[in-house]
Design a protein around this motif. Structure first.
Motif, PDB file in Angstrom:
ATOM      1  N   LEU A 164       5.597   1.174   8.950  1.00 52.94           N
ATOM      2  CA  LEU A 164       6.971   1.414   8.520  1.00 52.94           C
ATOM      3  C   LEU A 164       7.967   0.937   9.568  1.00 52.94           C
ATOM      4  CD1 LEU A 164       6.588   4.985   6.971  1.00 52.94           C
ATOM      5  CD2 LEU A 164       6.590   2.774   5.803  1.00 52.94           C
ATOM      6  N   CYS A 167       8.226  -2.763   9.254  1.00 53.43           N
ATOM      7  CA  CYS A 167       9.050  -3.143   8.106  1.00 53.43           C
ATOM      8  C   CYS A 167      10.536  -3.014   8.425  1.00 53.43           C
ATOM      9  CB  CYS A 167       8.693  -2.275   6.894  1.00 53.43           C
ATOM     10  SG  CYS A 167       7.069  -2.597   6.192  1.00 53.43           S
ATOM     11  N   ARG A 168      10.904  -1.932   9.113  1.00 46.53           N
ATOM     12  CA  ARG A 168      12.316  -1.768   9.497  1.00 46.53           C
ATOM     13  C   ARG A 168      12.744  -2.850  10.474  1.00 46.53           C
ATOM     14  NH1 ARG A 168      11.057   3.878   9.235  1.00 46.53           N
ATOM     15  NH2 ARG A 168      10.535   3.901  11.468  1.00 46.53           N
ATOM     16  N   ALA A 172      13.196  -5.137   6.102  1.00 47.80           N
ATOM     17  CA  ALA A 172      12.737  -5.062   4.714  1.00 47.80           C
ATOM     18  C   ALA A 172      13.513  -3.968   3.979  1.00 47.80           C
ATOM     19  CB  ALA A 172      11.245  -4.756   4.677  1.00 47.80           C
ATOM     20  N   GLN A 176      11.070  -3.203  -1.035  1.00 45.59           N
ATOM     21  CA  GLN A 176      10.023  -4.034  -0.465  1.00 45.59           C
ATOM     22  C   GLN A 176       8.989  -3.190   0.291  1.00 45.59           C
ATOM     23  OE1 GLN A 176      12.633  -6.685   1.740  1.00 45.59           O
ATOM     24  NE2 GLN A 176      12.193  -8.385   0.330  1.00 45.59           N
ATOM     25  N   VAL A 177       9.476  -2.191   1.020  1.00 47.81           N
ATOM     26  CA  VAL A 177       8.556  -1.304   1.738  1.00 47.81           C
ATOM     27  C   VAL A 177       7.683  -0.542   0.749  1.00 47.81           C
ATOM     28  CG1 VAL A 177       8.399   0.705   3.253  1.00 47.81           C
ATOM     29  CG2 VAL A 177      10.080  -1.077   3.721  1.00 47.81           C
ATOM     30  N   SER A 180       5.235  -3.185  -1.120  1.00 47.85           N
ATOM     31  CA  SER A 180       4.299  -3.928  -0.285  1.00 47.85           C
ATOM     32  C   SER A 180       3.478  -3.060   0.654  1.00 47.85           C
ATOM     33  CB  SER A 180       5.068  -4.967   0.558  1.00 47.85           C
ATOM     34  OG  SER A 180       5.773  -5.870  -0.272  1.00 47.85           O
ATOM     35  N   VAL A 181       3.961  -1.855   0.971  1.00 44.21           N
ATOM     36  CA  VAL A 181       3.271  -1.021   1.955  1.00 44.21           C
ATOM     37  C   VAL A 181       2.882   0.334   1.374  1.00 44.21           C
ATOM     38  CG1 VAL A 181       3.435   0.093   4.216  1.00 44.21           C
ATOM     39  CG2 VAL A 181       4.459  -2.172   3.853  1.00 44.21           C
TER      40      VAL A 181
END
Length: 264
Positions: A164, A167-168, A172, A176-177, A180-181
């Motif tokens: 996470l 991503c930040r 993102a 999207q987070v 995709s995650v």
């Protein structure tokens, strides 16, 4: 034998896994059935109390057209209830995971509703929605909804924090987070809840059929019990078990495909 396994591309671990997952439970079930058959004959147990597996099998063959006719409404209502519960459960879990405010407001109330004995609410669904399939479908959704919410929410919350933060750092978006995650990571949890929900969805439909329906496996069990036809009751339960196993197996196959597709 090893040469045959090599030619077929079967590893020793695969044979051991096949033995544990299929052969051992099937062998144990057959042993229980043989013991059951022997006990009913040795002690001369009346068929109205406990029919032998052979008697149940004969009754199943005799009543197969009727059983299949009644299996259809139970099957489609269970599947429909499960699918609706899955969509609503995953959607609510995503909302609760994304918003702390919504989680504080909704999640305790969801838990509170699940603490109410489900069978006590079944007559209310009939009062609200009538004696048609709508009440059975709604009750099926109601009792199979909670496991999916809890399991999905646990999966969405238990994402590796380093992912996470990455991503930040890559700026993102929240969507999207999530796509995709969070969601790929939560797939094992989601399907765990869905596997539990398959059983609950069937139970919800059967309970509804006990109360109002004139068709379905639940109605057939109730009818057979009024006739003291124990063999038909157990034959109907056998069909119900087969449907449940197929239903569960399809969800397990969907899990395998989805996890392969998303690399979960």
């Amino acid at each position: 034998m090893k040469l045959i396994h090599r030619l077929l591309g079967i590893e020793a671990q695969d044979i051991d896994g096949l033995s544990r997952q299929i052969l051992m439970p099937v062998g144990f079930a057959l042993a229980v059935l043989l013991l059951w058959e022997g006990v009913t004959h040795v002690f001369s147990i009346k068929e109205v109390l406990l029919p032998a597996p052979s008697a149940i099998w004969s009754r199943l063959q005799e009543s197969l057209p009727v059983l299949l006719q009644h299996a259809w409404p139970t099957a489609w209502e269970s599947v429909a209830g499960f699918l609706i519960a899955s969509v609503l459960g995953i959607g609510l879990a995503a909302l609760l995971s994304a918003s702390h405010t919504m989680r504080s407001m909704l999640y305790p109330n969801v838990v509170l509703f699940q603490l109410i004995p489900k069978i006590a609410l079944a007559p209310l669904f009939i009062v609200w929605l009538g004696i048609g399939f709508e009440s059975r479908l709604a009750f099926s959704v109601f009792i199979s909804f909670f496991p999916i919410v809890v399991a999905t929410l646990a999966g969405l919350d238990n994402v590796d924090k380093s992912l996470l933060r990455l991503c930040r750092a890559l700026t993102a978006s929240n969507w999207q987070v999530f796509a995709s995650v969070r969601l790929p990571h939560a797939l094992p949890y989601v399907f765990s809840g869905m596997k539990i929900a398959t059983t609950f969805a069937i139970i919800g439909v059967i309970v509804g059929e006990f109360i109002t329906s004139q068709a379905g496996l639940g109605y057939l069990i109730l009818f057979a019990s009024s006739q003291a036809d124990t063999a038909l009751i157990l034959a109907t339960i056998t069909v119900l078990c087969v449907f449940g196993l197929v239903f569960y197996g399809l969800v397990a196959l969907a899990e395998r495909w989805t996890r392969t597709r998303f690399g979960a």
